[in-house]
Design a protein around this motif. Structure first.
Motif, short mmCIF file in Angstrom:
data_model
loop_
_atom_site.label_atom_id
_atom_site.label_comp_id
_atom_site.label_asym_id
_atom_site.label_seq_id
_atom_site.Cartn_x
_atom_site.Cartn_y
_atom_site.Cartn_z
N UNK A 9 39.85 62.57 25.29
CA UNK A 9 40.96 62.34 26.19
C UNK A 9 41.70 63.62 26.53
N UNK A 10 43.02 63.57 26.46
CA UNK A 10 43.86 64.67 26.94
C UNK A 10 43.98 65.81 25.96
N UNK A 11 43.52 65.63 24.73
CA UNK A 11 43.71 66.67 23.71
C UNK A 11 42.51 66.71 22.78
N UNK A 12 42.25 67.87 22.19
CA UNK A 12 41.22 67.92 21.15
C UNK A 12 41.69 67.18 19.91
N UNK A 13 40.78 66.47 19.26
CA UNK A 13 41.15 65.69 18.08
C UNK A 13 41.02 66.57 16.83
N UNK A 14 41.98 67.44 16.72
CA UNK A 14 42.12 68.37 15.60
C UNK A 14 43.57 68.84 15.60
N UNK A 15 44.03 69.50 14.54
CA UNK A 15 45.40 70.03 14.54
C UNK A 15 45.64 70.89 15.78
N UNK A 16 46.79 70.71 16.40
CA UNK A 16 47.08 71.31 17.69
C UNK A 16 47.96 72.54 17.55
N UNK A 17 47.65 73.58 18.32
CA UNK A 17 48.52 74.73 18.43
C UNK A 17 49.54 74.50 19.54
N UNK A 24 48.18 69.63 26.66
CA UNK A 24 47.97 68.19 26.56
C UNK A 24 49.11 67.42 27.22
N UNK A 25 50.34 67.93 27.10
CA UNK A 25 51.49 67.26 27.73
C UNK A 25 51.30 67.17 29.24
N UNK A 26 50.89 68.30 29.85
CA UNK A 26 50.66 68.28 31.30
C UNK A 26 49.44 67.42 31.66
N UNK A 27 48.42 67.44 30.78
CA UNK A 27 47.25 66.61 31.04
C UNK A 27 47.60 65.12 31.00
N UNK A 28 48.44 64.74 30.04
CA UNK A 28 48.87 63.34 29.94
C UNK A 28 49.60 62.92 31.21
N UNK A 29 50.49 63.80 31.69
CA UNK A 29 51.26 63.48 32.90
C UNK A 29 50.34 63.37 34.11
N UNK A 110 47.28 56.54 23.88
CA UNK A 110 46.12 56.05 24.64
C UNK A 110 45.36 57.20 25.27
N UNK A 111 46.09 58.19 25.81
CA UNK A 111 45.44 59.34 26.45
C UNK A 111 44.63 60.16 25.45
N UNK A 112 45.03 60.13 24.18
CA UNK A 112 44.31 60.88 23.15
C UNK A 112 42.88 60.39 22.99
N UNK A 113 42.63 59.13 23.31
CA UNK A 113 41.27 58.58 23.18
C UNK A 113 40.67 58.26 24.56
#
Length: 313
Positions: A9-17, A24-29, A110-113
Protein backbone atom coordinates in the motif's frame (compact mmCIF):
# COMPACT_ATOMS: atom_id res chain seq x y z
CA UNK A 1 10.85 -7.52 -5.93
CA UNK A 2 11.32 -8.02 -2.20
CA UNK A 3 10.76 -4.29 -1.54
CA UNK A 4 7.61 -4.34 -3.66
CA UNK A 5 6.35 -7.47 -1.87
CA UNK A 6 6.56 -5.66 1.46
CA UNK A 7 4.87 -2.49 0.27
CA UNK A 8 1.34 -3.48 -0.69
CA UNK A 9 0.00 0.00 0.00
CA UNK A 10 1.10 3.53 0.85
CA UNK A 11 4.08 2.60 3.02
CA UNK A 12 6.74 -0.07 3.34
CA UNK A 13 5.84 -2.61 6.01
CA UNK A 14 8.88 -2.04 8.18
CA UNK A 15 9.91 0.58 10.76
CA UNK A 16 9.53 3.99 9.14
CA UNK A 17 11.97 6.86 8.96
CA UNK A 18 10.96 10.53 8.82
CA UNK A 19 11.02 10.54 5.03
CA UNK A 20 8.93 7.36 4.91
CA UNK A 21 6.32 8.89 7.21
CA UNK A 22 5.97 12.13 5.25
CA UNK A 23 6.00 10.32 1.91
CA UNK A 24 3.35 7.89 3.15
CA UNK A 25 1.21 10.76 4.49
CA UNK A 26 1.08 12.37 1.05
CA UNK A 27 0.53 8.99 -0.58
CA UNK A 28 -2.44 8.29 1.71
CA UNK A 29 -3.96 11.66 0.82
CA UNK A 30 -3.42 11.15 -2.93
CA UNK A 31 -4.58 7.53 -2.71
CA UNK A 32 -7.79 8.47 -0.91
CA UNK A 33 -8.56 12.20 -1.32
CA UNK A 34 -12.30 11.88 -0.67
CA UNK A 35 -11.95 10.31 2.77
CA UNK A 36 -9.09 12.65 3.79
CA UNK A 37 -9.25 16.07 2.15
CA UNK A 38 -12.91 15.64 1.25
CA UNK A 39 -14.02 14.84 4.79
CA UNK A 40 -11.98 17.72 6.26
CA UNK A 41 -13.35 20.22 3.74
CA UNK A 42 -16.91 18.96 4.23
CA UNK A 43 -16.72 19.39 8.01
CA UNK A 44 -15.08 22.81 7.76
CA UNK A 45 -17.58 24.02 5.15
CA UNK A 46 -20.60 22.96 7.19
CA UNK A 47 -19.21 24.47 10.41
CA UNK A 48 -18.11 27.73 8.79
CA UNK A 49 -21.41 28.15 6.96
CA UNK A 50 -23.05 29.00 10.28
CA UNK A 51 -21.26 32.33 10.91
CA UNK A 52 -21.69 33.36 7.27
CA UNK A 53 -25.45 32.71 7.36
CA UNK A 54 -25.91 34.36 10.78
CA UNK A 55 -23.83 37.40 9.80
CA UNK A 56 -25.68 37.70 6.50
CA UNK A 57 -29.01 37.74 8.33
CA UNK A 58 -27.74 40.26 10.87
CA UNK A 59 -26.33 42.46 8.10
CA UNK A 60 -29.75 42.58 6.48
CA UNK A 61 -31.71 43.12 9.70
CA UNK A 62 -29.46 45.14 12.04
CA UNK A 63 -26.88 47.89 11.93
CA UNK A 64 -23.44 46.28 11.96
CA UNK A 65 -21.61 49.59 11.58
CA UNK A 66 -20.12 51.56 14.44
CA UNK A 67 -20.92 55.23 14.38
CA UNK A 68 -18.16 57.74 14.98
CA UNK A 69 -19.85 58.88 18.18
CA UNK A 70 -20.03 55.39 19.63
CA UNK A 71 -21.76 52.05 19.35
CA UNK A 72 -25.53 51.69 19.31
CA UNK A 73 -27.37 48.87 21.00
CA UNK A 74 -28.33 47.59 17.56
CA UNK A 75 -24.73 47.43 16.37
CA UNK A 76 -23.55 45.78 19.58
CA UNK A 77 -26.16 43.05 19.20
CA UNK A 78 -25.08 42.59 15.61
CA UNK A 79 -21.40 42.33 16.48
CA UNK A 80 -22.06 39.89 19.31
CA UNK A 81 -24.19 37.76 17.03
CA UNK A 82 -21.70 37.80 14.16
CA UNK A 83 -18.54 37.05 16.10
CA UNK A 84 -20.38 34.81 18.56
CA UNK A 85 -21.57 32.69 15.63
CA UNK A 86 -17.97 32.56 14.40
CA UNK A 87 -16.95 31.20 17.80
CA UNK A 88 -19.72 28.60 17.67
CA UNK A 89 -18.64 27.66 14.16
CA UNK A 90 -15.07 27.12 15.33
CA UNK A 91 -16.30 24.89 18.17
CA UNK A 92 -18.36 22.85 15.72
CA UNK A 93 -15.35 22.66 13.44
CA UNK A 94 -13.17 21.38 16.29
CA UNK A 95 -15.78 18.72 17.10
CA UNK A 96 -16.08 17.63 13.48
CA UNK A 97 -12.34 17.78 12.99
CA UNK A 98 -11.94 15.33 15.85
CA UNK A 99 -14.19 12.85 14.07
CA UNK A 100 -12.26 13.36 10.84
CA UNK A 101 -9.05 12.54 12.70
CA UNK A 102 -10.61 9.26 13.81
CA UNK A 103 -11.69 8.49 10.25
CA UNK A 104 -8.22 9.16 8.89
CA UNK A 105 -6.75 6.65 11.34
CA UNK A 106 -8.84 3.97 9.62
CA UNK A 107 -7.94 5.35 6.19
CA UNK A 108 -4.22 5.06 7.01
CA UNK A 109 -4.58 1.52 8.37
CA UNK A 110 -6.43 0.50 5.20
CA UNK A 111 -3.93 2.27 2.91
CA UNK A 112 -1.09 0.37 4.61
CA UNK A 113 -2.40 -2.86 3.05
CA UNK A 114 -3.51 -1.30 -0.23
CA UNK A 115 -7.19 -0.81 0.56
CA UNK A 116 -9.05 2.39 -0.28
CA UNK A 117 -11.91 3.32 2.05
CA UNK A 118 -14.74 5.42 0.71
CA UNK A 119 -15.93 8.38 2.74
CA UNK A 120 -18.90 6.33 3.91
CA UNK A 121 -16.74 3.36 4.85
CA UNK A 122 -14.33 5.56 6.80
CA UNK A 123 -17.26 7.08 8.68
CA UNK A 124 -18.81 3.68 9.35
CA UNK A 125 -15.49 2.40 10.69
CA UNK A 126 -15.71 4.89 13.56
CA UNK A 127 -19.08 3.49 14.69
CA UNK A 128 -19.09 2.69 18.37
CA UNK A 129 -16.02 4.83 19.03
CA UNK A 130 -17.25 8.36 18.26
CA UNK A 131 -18.44 9.31 21.73
CA UNK A 132 -15.38 7.64 23.23
CA UNK A 133 -13.30 9.84 20.96
CA UNK A 134 -15.12 12.92 22.21
CA UNK A 135 -14.68 11.75 25.79
CA UNK A 136 -10.97 11.16 25.20
CA UNK A 137 -10.54 14.66 23.81
CA UNK A 138 -12.44 16.23 26.70
CA UNK A 139 -10.47 14.23 29.26
CA UNK A 140 -7.14 15.28 27.76
CA UNK A 141 -8.23 18.90 27.51
CA UNK A 142 -9.52 18.89 31.07
CA UNK A 143 -6.27 17.36 32.31
CA UNK A 144 -4.17 20.08 30.71
CA UNK A 145 -6.47 22.86 31.92
CA UNK A 146 -6.50 21.43 35.44
CA UNK A 147 -2.70 21.30 35.54
CA UNK A 148 -2.45 24.92 34.38
CA UNK A 149 -5.15 26.05 36.82
CA UNK A 150 -3.38 24.36 39.73
CA UNK A 151 -0.10 26.00 38.77
CA UNK A 152 -1.75 29.43 38.52
CA UNK A 153 -3.31 28.91 41.95
CA UNK A 154 0.02 27.90 43.49
CA UNK A 155 1.78 30.81 41.79
CA UNK A 156 -0.85 33.22 43.11
CA UNK A 157 -0.34 31.89 46.64
CA UNK A 158 3.42 32.34 46.31
CA UNK A 159 2.99 35.89 45.02
CA UNK A 160 0.73 36.86 47.92
CA UNK A 161 2.80 35.24 50.68
CA UNK A 162 6.46 35.23 49.63
CA UNK A 163 8.98 38.06 49.22
CA UNK A 164 9.77 39.36 45.74
CA UNK A 165 13.06 37.46 45.45
CA UNK A 166 11.37 34.17 46.26
CA UNK A 167 8.61 34.86 43.74
CA UNK A 168 11.16 35.55 41.00
CA UNK A 169 13.12 32.41 41.86
CA UNK A 170 9.92 30.36 41.95
CA UNK A 171 8.94 31.62 38.50
CA UNK A 172 12.38 31.00 36.99
CA UNK A 173 12.38 27.41 38.24
CA UNK A 174 8.76 26.38 37.85
CA UNK A 175 7.73 27.99 34.54
CA UNK A 176 10.28 25.99 32.50
CA UNK A 177 9.40 22.91 34.57
CA UNK A 178 5.71 23.37 33.73
CA UNK A 179 6.51 23.71 30.02
CA UNK A 180 8.61 20.53 30.13
CA UNK A 181 5.81 18.70 31.96
CA UNK A 182 3.25 19.82 29.37
CA UNK A 183 5.46 18.64 26.51
CA UNK A 184 6.06 15.30 28.25
CA UNK A 185 2.33 14.81 28.83
CA UNK A 186 1.55 15.79 25.24
CA UNK A 187 3.82 13.10 23.79
CA UNK A 188 3.42 10.35 26.39
CA UNK A 189 -0.34 10.66 26.92
CA UNK A 190 -2.01 12.88 24.33
CA UNK A 191 -0.27 12.32 20.99
CA UNK A 192 -1.14 8.76 19.94
CA UNK A 193 -4.32 7.76 21.83
CA UNK A 194 -6.68 8.64 18.95
CA UNK A 195 -5.37 6.03 16.48
CA UNK A 196 -5.05 3.57 19.37
CA UNK A 197 -8.70 4.13 20.29
CA UNK A 198 -9.83 3.85 16.67
CA UNK A 199 -7.80 0.80 15.65
CA UNK A 200 -7.69 -1.29 18.82
CA UNK A 201 -10.29 -2.80 21.10
CA UNK A 202 -9.65 -0.38 23.95
CA UNK A 203 -11.57 2.33 25.76
CA UNK A 204 -10.57 5.86 26.70
CA UNK A 205 -8.25 4.88 29.54
CA UNK A 206 -6.89 1.99 27.51
CA UNK A 207 -6.03 4.36 24.65
CA UNK A 208 -4.09 6.59 27.04
CA UNK A 209 -2.25 3.56 28.37
CA UNK A 210 -1.44 2.43 24.83
CA UNK A 211 -0.03 5.86 24.03
CA UNK A 212 2.16 5.68 27.13
CA UNK A 213 3.36 2.20 26.19
CA UNK A 214 4.08 2.95 22.53
CA UNK A 215 6.08 6.11 23.29
CA UNK A 216 8.22 4.47 25.98
CA UNK A 217 11.91 4.90 25.04
CA UNK A 218 10.72 6.71 21.90
CA UNK A 219 10.03 10.13 23.41
CA UNK A 220 12.59 12.23 21.54
CA UNK A 221 11.93 10.63 18.19
CA UNK A 222 8.19 11.01 18.57
CA UNK A 223 8.54 14.56 19.86
CA UNK A 224 10.90 15.57 17.06
CA UNK A 225 8.57 14.36 14.31
CA UNK A 226 5.52 15.85 16.04
CA UNK A 227 7.21 19.24 16.51
CA UNK A 228 8.55 19.35 12.96
CA UNK A 229 5.13 18.43 11.61
CA UNK A 230 3.45 21.13 13.69
CA UNK A 231 5.93 23.75 12.42
CA UNK A 232 5.60 22.67 8.78
CA UNK A 233 1.81 22.61 8.96
CA UNK A 234 1.75 26.00 10.68
CA UNK A 235 3.98 27.59 8.04
CA UNK A 236 2.10 26.01 5.14
CA UNK A 237 -1.26 26.97 6.62
CA UNK A 238 -0.19 30.59 7.06
CA UNK A 239 1.07 30.71 3.48
CA UNK A 240 -2.22 29.30 2.19
CA UNK A 241 -4.50 31.50 4.29
CA UNK A 242 -2.58 34.79 4.35
CA UNK A 243 -3.85 35.98 0.93
CA UNK A 244 -7.43 35.22 1.94
CA UNK A 245 -7.25 37.06 5.25
CA UNK A 246 -5.44 39.98 3.59
CA UNK A 247 -8.11 40.24 0.91
CA UNK A 248 -10.75 40.10 3.63
CA UNK A 249 -9.16 42.92 5.62
CA UNK A 250 -8.68 45.11 2.55
CA UNK A 251 -12.16 44.28 1.33
CA UNK A 252 -13.68 45.20 4.69
CA UNK A 253 -12.18 48.66 4.34
CA UNK A 254 -13.14 49.03 0.68
CA UNK A 255 -16.82 48.05 0.83
CA UNK A 256 -19.67 49.95 2.41
CA UNK A 257 -19.29 49.98 6.19
CA UNK A 258 -22.53 48.05 6.55
CA UNK A 259 -20.93 45.00 4.89
CA UNK A 260 -17.48 45.17 6.49
CA UNK A 261 -18.20 42.57 9.18
CA UNK A 262 -19.75 40.21 6.65
CA UNK A 263 -16.64 40.44 4.45
CA UNK A 264 -14.40 39.75 7.45
CA UNK A 265 -16.47 36.75 8.54
CA UNK A 266 -16.52 35.31 5.01
CA UNK A 267 -12.74 35.68 4.68
CA UNK A 268 -12.17 33.99 8.04
CA UNK A 269 -14.51 31.15 7.13
CA UNK A 270 -12.90 30.59 3.72
CA UNK A 271 -9.43 30.68 5.29
CA UNK A 272 -10.50 28.06 7.83
CA UNK A 273 -11.79 25.76 5.09
CA UNK A 274 -8.58 26.14 3.07
CA UNK A 275 -6.46 25.49 6.16
CA UNK A 276 -8.48 22.41 7.03
CA UNK A 277 -8.01 20.99 3.53
CA UNK A 278 -4.28 20.63 4.20
CA UNK A 279 -3.63 20.70 7.92
CA UNK A 280 -6.16 18.12 9.13
CA UNK A 281 -5.43 15.33 6.60
CA UNK A 282 -1.65 15.71 6.76
CA UNK A 283 -1.34 16.09 10.54
CA UNK A 284 -3.76 13.24 11.21
CA UNK A 285 -2.05 10.98 8.69
CA UNK A 286 1.39 11.66 10.21
CA UNK A 287 0.10 10.91 13.71
CA UNK A 288 -1.53 7.66 12.58
CA UNK A 289 1.62 6.67 10.70
CA UNK A 290 3.70 7.27 13.83
CA UNK A 291 1.30 4.98 15.69
CA UNK A 292 1.72 2.30 13.01
CA UNK A 293 5.48 2.79 13.06
CA UNK A 294 5.71 2.35 16.83
CA UNK A 295 3.65 -0.82 16.67
CA UNK A 296 5.87 -2.21 13.91
CA UNK A 297 8.96 -1.38 15.97
CA UNK A 298 7.66 -2.82 19.23
CA UNK A 299 4.98 -5.37 18.42
CA UNK A 300 5.83 -6.77 14.97
CA UNK A 301 2.71 -5.08 13.61
CA UNK A 302 4.26 -5.28 10.14
CA UNK A 303 3.77 -9.07 10.26
CA UNK A 304 0.08 -8.57 11.05
CA UNK A 305 -0.27 -6.05 8.22
CA UNK A 306 1.43 -8.42 5.78
CA UNK A 307 -1.01 -11.14 6.83
CA UNK A 308 -3.94 -8.77 6.25
CA UNK A 309 -2.51 -7.86 2.85
CA UNK A 310 -2.23 -11.55 1.93
CA UNK A 311 1.57 -11.54 1.77
CA UNK A 312 1.92 -14.35 4.30
CA UNK A 313 -0.01 -17.50 5.00
Amino acid sequence: MLGAAHKPGAMPLRPLGLGDIYDAAFRVIRFNPKATVGSAVLVATVAMSLPIIVTGILTASTNLTIAETGSTDDSLVGFLGAFGSLGVGLVLFAFGNLLVTGMIAHVVAAAAIGRRLSLGEAWAATHGKRWRLVGLSLLIGFGFMLAIALYVLIFALVVTTAPTGAVVAFGIITVPALIVLMIWAWIRLAYLPVPALMLEDVGVIGALQRCYTLTRQQFWRTFGIALLTMVLVGVATNILTFPITLVGQVGALAVDARYSVLVLIISQAVAQVIAAAFSTPFSSAVTSLQYVDQRMRKEAYDVELMRQAGLTG
